[in-house]
Write an enzyme that holds these catalytic residues in place. Structure first.
Site, PDB file in Angstrom:
ATOM      1  N   ARG A 180       4.973 -23.699  15.277  1.00  0.00           N
ATOM      2  CA  ARG A 180       4.605 -22.362  14.826  1.00  0.00           C
ATOM      3  C   ARG A 180       5.807 -21.454  14.648  1.00  0.00           C
ATOM      4  O   ARG A 180       5.917 -20.694  13.668  1.00  0.00           O
ATOM      5  CB  ARG A 180       3.594 -21.746  15.803  1.00  0.00           C
ATOM      6  CG  ARG A 180       3.155 -20.312  15.481  1.00  0.00           C
ATOM      7  CD  ARG A 180       2.912 -20.056  14.010  1.00  0.00           C
ATOM      8  NE  ARG A 180       2.038 -21.009  13.369  1.00  0.00           N
ATOM      9  CZ  ARG A 180       1.973 -21.181  12.063  1.00  0.00           C
ATOM     10  NH1 ARG A 180       2.774 -20.508  11.257  1.00  0.00           N
ATOM     11  NH2 ARG A 180       1.149 -22.068  11.540  1.00  0.00           N
ATOM     12  N   LYS A 211      13.561  -1.343   5.615  1.00  0.00           N
ATOM     13  CA  LYS A 211      12.160  -1.479   6.033  1.00  0.00           C
ATOM     14  C   LYS A 211      11.872  -2.949   6.313  1.00  0.00           C
ATOM     15  O   LYS A 211      11.180  -3.631   5.553  1.00  0.00           O
ATOM     16  CB  LYS A 211      11.240  -0.925   4.945  1.00  0.00           C
ATOM     17  CG  LYS A 211      11.432   0.570   4.705  1.00  0.00           C
ATOM     18  CD  LYS A 211      10.610   1.053   3.522  1.00  0.00           C
ATOM     19  CE  LYS A 211      10.868   2.529   3.251  1.00  0.00           C
ATOM     20  NZ  LYS A 211      10.119   3.017   2.061  1.00  0.00           N
ATOM     21  N   LYS A 268      20.174  11.543   2.980  1.00  0.00           N
ATOM     22  CA  LYS A 268      18.820  11.738   2.479  1.00  0.00           C
ATOM     23  C   LYS A 268      18.408  13.198   2.683  1.00  0.00           C
ATOM     24  O   LYS A 268      19.185  14.007   3.208  1.00  0.00           O
ATOM     25  CB  LYS A 268      17.867  10.770   3.173  1.00  0.00           C
ATOM     26  CG  LYS A 268      18.294   9.308   3.032  1.00  0.00           C
ATOM     27  CD  LYS A 268      17.184   8.340   3.295  1.00  0.00           C
ATOM     28  CE  LYS A 268      16.238   8.265   2.109  1.00  0.00           C
ATOM     29  NZ  LYS A 268      15.196   7.212   2.314  1.00  0.00           N
ATOM     30  N   GLU A 273      21.000  11.269  -1.900  1.00  0.00           N
ATOM     31  CA  GLU A 273      19.690  11.337  -2.536  1.00  0.00           C
ATOM     32  C   GLU A 273      19.498  12.713  -3.164  1.00  0.00           C
ATOM     33  O   GLU A 273      19.794  13.738  -2.539  1.00  0.00           O
ATOM     34  CB  GLU A 273      18.617  11.090  -1.474  1.00  0.00           C
ATOM     35  CG  GLU A 273      17.195  11.251  -1.942  1.00  0.00           C
ATOM     36  CD  GLU A 273      16.207  11.128  -0.789  1.00  0.00           C
ATOM     37  OE1 GLU A 273      15.848   9.987  -0.446  1.00  0.00           O
ATOM     38  OE2 GLU A 273      15.821  12.176  -0.223  1.00  0.00           O
ATOM     39  N   ASP A 323      15.451  10.096  -6.352  1.00  0.00           N
ATOM     40  CA  ASP A 323      14.277   9.869  -5.516  1.00  0.00           C
ATOM     41  C   ASP A 323      13.010  10.404  -6.174  1.00  0.00           C
ATOM     42  O   ASP A 323      12.891  11.606  -6.439  1.00  0.00           O
ATOM     43  CB  ASP A 323      14.478  10.532  -4.153  1.00  0.00           C
ATOM     44  CG  ASP A 323      13.338  10.236  -3.200  1.00  0.00           C
ATOM     45  OD1 ASP A 323      12.954   9.053  -3.088  1.00  0.00           O
ATOM     46  OD2 ASP A 323      12.831  11.184  -2.576  1.00  0.00           O
TER      47      ASP A 323
END
Length: 376
Positions: free
Chosen positions: A192, A227, A259, A292, A314
Site C-alpha cells: 500500500r 499547494k 502577494k 503580484e 492575478d
C-alpha cells in the site's frame, strides 16, 4: 513510514552558508534512511560524503534549482550524535556538521504505536518467497518508480524489482509495468505504501502532461505551486517535472513572491519592493523577486518603480491579460494565475504570458489506477 515536513532557509559552498534540514525519514524498517534537504548557493552539482559510523550516502537527487539538492542517507547501524557531511565541488570542499537525533531512528514508536503488520505476520509467520505483478489499469504517465522500489528494498534489500517502463513514459490500461520478487511478508507490508507514492506521483505527472500538451505551439510554461500534500512536496514537484511541467518555488526560501497581503502590510508596492532589496543586500542573497498585481493601477506602480524580475497577473481576464502583456512589453517575465482551468489555459497562453501557475496539478489530482497482484 514516518514523514517530516522540512523547514528550509538561508544560502554558497561556504560552511556557514550551507543549510541542512531533514526532509523526511524512513525508520520503521530494517534499514532506516534519512533524506536531507541541502541548501546553498550553486550547490546542485556538489559531491557529498559522510564521516560517521553506520551512515553512508545512498543517493543524491538534483532538481531544478542550482541552490539545493536532496541527499539520501542509509542509517543502518548508526547511533544518535554529531556527524560531518563533506561537500566537494571542483577545487572547493567544505565540511558541515549535522546532529543525528534519536527520533530519526525511532519510527512510529516515538508516538506510541507499534510498526508491526499484525495481519501479515498472522497469516505468514515465516519467510516464503513470492512474486507480484504491477499492472496499469488506466492510460497515463508513470512517475515515482524509484520511490516505489525504495519502499520494498528498505524493508528488505534483497527484494528484486524489475521495471518494464521508466519515469515519464506513457502507459496504457492493462500494460505490465513491473515484477517484484522477495519475502512475501515484505511484499504484503510494502504494497500500500509503495502504491500510494506511485499512484499519486503518476496522477500528478499525467495531469501535468495533459496541461503541457494543451499549450503546444505557445511559448508558455506550466508551473506548479506550493499547494502540495504536507510532507510530500519534493516528490510531488518531482512528478510535475516528470510530466513536463516546471517547478515554481520549492518553499519560502528560494524566491521572493510579494502577494497582496505582503504589499498591504508593507504599506504599498514601493515599500514592499524596497524592503526586499534591503533584506537581500543585508543577507547577501541573490534571489529573484516576483510581485503580484491585481489591477492596471498596481501594474503601473510596479512598472514605474521597477526592481522586480517577474510580474504575476492575478485573476486578470483573458482580454486584460493581453493588454497587460502589451504594456509590460517584455521588460519583465509574466505569469498568469488565479482560476485558470484546463479549458481556459490556452486562451491565456495565447496572450503571450511566459508562465501559468496551476495549483490543480497537485491539490486536486486523482491517482493513476494500478493493481498489484500475486502470481500463482
Amino acid at each position: 513510514m514516518s514523514l517530516l515536513l522540512a523547514l528550509f532557509a538561508s544560502s554558497a559552498l561556504a560552511a556557514d552558508q550551507i543549510k541542512i534540514e531533514p526532509a523526511f525519514w524512513w525508520s520503521d524498517m530494517k534499514n532506516p534512511e534519512l533524506q536531507l534537504m541541502v541548501y546553498g548557493k550553486d550547490i546542485k552539482n556538489a559531491d557529498v560524503t559522510v564521516d560517521y559510523p553506520g551512515v553512508k550516502v545512498d543517493s543524491i537527487a538534483r532538481l531544478d534549482s542550482p541552490n539545493y539538492l536532496l541527499v539520501y542517507l542509509n542509517l543502518d547501524g548508526a547511533k544518535a550524535g554529531e556527524m560531518t557531511l563533506n561537500f566537494k565541488q571542483g577545487k572547493q570542499s567544505k565540511k558541515v556538521k549535522y546532529v543525528l537525533k534519536n527520533r530519526e531512528m525511532a519510527g512510529d514508536k516515538r508516538i506510541g504505536f507499534s510498526n508491526e503488520d499484525v495481519t501479515t505476520n498472522s497469516v505468514m509467520p515465516h519467510y516464503q518467497k513470492g512474486q507480484v505483478e504491477l499492472i496499469c489499469k488506466e492510460d497515463g504517465i508513470v512517475a515515482g518508480l524509484q520511490v516505489f522500489q525504495r519502499v520494498f528494498q528498505l524493508l528488505d534489500p534483497k527484494t528484486e524489482v524489475v521495471f518494464d517502463v521508466q519515469d515519464g513514459e506513457a502507459v496504457q490500461k492493462g500494460q505490465h509495468m513491473a515484477t517484484v520478487v522477495g519475502d512475501i511478508r515484505v511484499l504484503l507490508s510494502g504494497e500500500r505504501t509503495a502504491l500510494n507514492y506511485l499512484q499519486r506521483m503518476s496522477g500528478i505527472a499525467t495531469m501535468t502532461a495533459k496541461y503541457v500538451k494543451r499549450l503546444e505551439g505557445t511559448k508558455t510554461h506550466v508551473l506548479d505551486t506550493r499547494k502540495t500534500t504536507p510532507g510530500l512536496r519534493m516528490l510531488e514537484k518531482q512528478a510535475v517535472k516528470i510530466g513536463g511541467g516546471m517547478n515554481h518555488r520549492i518553499g519560502l526560501f528560494d524566491m521572493i513572491l510579494l502577494k497582496d497581503n505582503h504589499i498591504d502590510f508593507a504599506g504599498g508596492i514601493d515599500n514592499a519592493i524596497d524592503r526586499c532589496h534591503a533584506y537581500l543586500k543585508e543577507k547577501g542573497l541573490n534571489l529573484k523577486i516576483e510581485i503580484e498585481v491585481r489591477s492596471f493601477d498596481e501594474l503601473d506602480q510596479v512598472l514605474k518603480h521597477g526592481g522586480v524580475n517577474r510580474i504575476m497577473l492575478d485573476n486578470f481576464s483573458v482580454p486584460d491579460t493581453k493588454k497587460a502583456v502589451d504594456i509590460i512589453a517584455g521588460k519583465y517575465e509574466t505569469e498568469s494565475s488565479g482560476g485558470i482551468t484546463y479549458d481556459t489555459i490556452r486562451d491565456y497562453a495565447e496572450q503571450g504570458v511566459d508562465f501559468i501557475s496551476v495549483g490543480a496539478l497537485t491539490h486536486s489530482v486523482k491517482g493513476l489506477d494500478m493493481s498489484f497482484k500475486a502470481c500463482e
